[in-house]
Enzyme design. Structure first.
Site, PDB file in Angstrom:
ATOM      1  N   SER A  64      -4.370  -1.165   4.376  1.00 28.25           N
ATOM      2  CA  SER A  64      -4.858   0.161   3.970  1.00 28.25           C
ATOM      3  C   SER A  64      -6.290   0.097   3.476  1.00 28.25           C
ATOM      4  CB  SER A  64      -3.979   0.735   2.863  1.00 28.25           C
ATOM      5  OG  SER A  64      -2.640   0.837   3.275  1.00 28.25           O
TER       6      SER A  64
HETATM    7  N1  SAH Z   1       0.820  -2.298   1.902  1.00 31.10           N
HETATM    8  C1  SAH Z   1       0.249  -2.766   3.144  1.00 31.10           C
HETATM    9  C2  SAH Z   1       0.006  -1.603   4.100  1.00 31.10           C
HETATM   10  C3  SAH Z   1       0.491  -1.946   5.458  1.00 31.10           C
HETATM   11  S1  SAH Z   1       0.597  -0.579   6.578  1.00 31.10           S
HETATM   12  C4  SAH Z   1      -1.026  -3.544   2.904  1.00 31.10           C
HETATM   13  O1  SAH Z   1      -1.566  -3.494   1.799  1.00 31.10           O
HETATM   14  O2  SAH Z   1      -1.466  -4.249   3.817  1.00 31.10           O
HETATM   15  C5  SAH Z   1       2.272  -0.050   6.354  1.00 31.10           C
HETATM   16  C6  SAH Z   1       3.347  -1.083   6.516  1.00 31.10           C
HETATM   17  O3  SAH Z   1       4.601  -0.424   6.433  1.00 31.10           O
HETATM   18  C7  SAH Z   1       3.340  -1.814   7.867  1.00 31.10           C
HETATM   19  O4  SAH Z   1       3.305  -3.184   7.647  1.00 31.10           O
HETATM   20  C8  SAH Z   1       4.664  -1.370   8.511  1.00 31.10           C
HETATM   21  O5  SAH Z   1       5.245  -2.365   9.337  1.00 31.10           O
HETATM   22  C9  SAH Z   1       5.511  -1.056   7.296  1.00 31.10           C
HETATM   23  N2  SAH Z   1       6.633  -0.160   7.559  1.00 31.10           N
HETATM   24  C10 SAH Z   1       6.702   0.897   8.412  1.00 31.10           C
HETATM   25  N3  SAH Z   1       7.919   1.468   8.372  1.00 31.10           N
HETATM   26  C11 SAH Z   1       8.655   0.754   7.456  1.00 31.10           C
HETATM   27  C12 SAH Z   1       9.998   0.849   6.965  1.00 31.10           C
HETATM   28  N4  SAH Z   1      10.859   1.774   7.416  1.00 31.10           N
HETATM   29  N5  SAH Z   1      10.405  -0.058   6.040  1.00 31.10           N
HETATM   30  C13 SAH Z   1       9.558  -1.019   5.573  1.00 31.10           C
HETATM   31  N6  SAH Z   1       8.279  -1.157   5.996  1.00 31.10           N
HETATM   32  C14 SAH Z   1       7.833  -0.288   6.931  1.00 31.10           C
END
Ligand code: SAH
Length: 213
Positions: A64
């Site tokens: 993000s």
């Molecule tokens: N917090 C992360 C943001 C990653 S983007 C960071 O700081 O890098 C969002 C993340 O949510 C992705 O890795 C994606 O695979 C995950 N995601 C999407 N749907 C999800 C779900 N149902 N349960 C858990 N994770 C999920």
């Protein structure tokens, strides 16, 4: 895995940008000032690490934007020793921010590749979440509930009831709600059955998905 004076200088500049954009929580800013964000991205993209932008990581996901991480974390209003559940571990950067703020962090990721990679990586640079799960974030992590705060880092098409039910009374769910783009939403559990809702502008996240890969 080096963290140089140059990286630190770039981070100081990033923190200034976040202050200009309105972030006020000193503990959030201090965490961002400390964490070597470039190590959370594939090497080769280092020079992008301290721009205030989201960036691709593995499995078509993104780390993000620093402003978004800071804004969501500020809304979560994290206090030391609080139990925080993060939905969407991804690169682990948001996890690291919460750990720098001395929260006890529980985190869940549905992409196996990312789950495995980040589970190995975080302890290597000194960050130890209480628990990391591979699974469906819509369900939260019931066995460790209730939480003082829950932060969802993917765009949720609706507010998952399981997450609301895993909040302590007084606890907060910070969740971007929407399909194309999302409205940052905070739900505070005021009683067993009542939640107070506030909204904070538009953001764009990768979608929260149901099917596991
Ligand atoms: N917090 C992360 C943001 C990653 S983007 C960071 O700081 O890098 C969002 C993340 O949510 C992705 O890795 C994606 O695979 C995950 N995601 C999407 N749907 C999800 C779900 N149902 N349960 C858990 N994770 C999920």
């Amino acid at each position: 895995m080096k963290d140089t004076f140059k990286h630190q200088g770039l981070r100081n500049r990033l923190v200034k940008i976040l202050i200009e954009k309105g972030i006020k929580d000193v503990n959030v800013l201090t965490a961002i000032q400390k964490i070597p964000r470039h190590l959370f991205m594939d090497s080769g993209f280092e020079s992008f690490a301290y721009q205030d932008k989201a960036f691709p990581i593995a499995a078509e996901q993104t780390i993000s934007q620093p402003y978004t991480v800071a804004f969501q974390t500020e809304l979560l209003d994290v206090k030391p020793d609080q139990k925080i559940l993060e939905i969407g571990t991804g690169s682990g950067y948001q996890t690291a921010v919460l750990l720098e703020m001395n929260a006890k962090v529980y985190t869940i990721e549905r992409q196996k590749e990312l789950y495995k990679k980040t589970k190995l990586f975080l302890p290597k640079i000194g960050y130890k979440p209480k628990h990391m799960s591979f699974g469906d974030g819509y369900k939260g992590i019931k066995e460790f509930a209730p939480y003082d705060g829950i932060i969802v880092t993917a765009g949720a098409p609706f507010i998952p009831k399981d997450l609301l039910m895993q909040l302590k009374i007084g606890g907060k769910l910070v969740i971007p709600v929407g399909v194309e783009d999302q409205i940052m939403t905070v739900l505070t559990r005021t009683t067993e059955l009542d939640f107070e809702k506030r909204t904070y502008g538009n953001f764009r996240f990768v979608p929260m998905l149901k099917k596991k890969n």
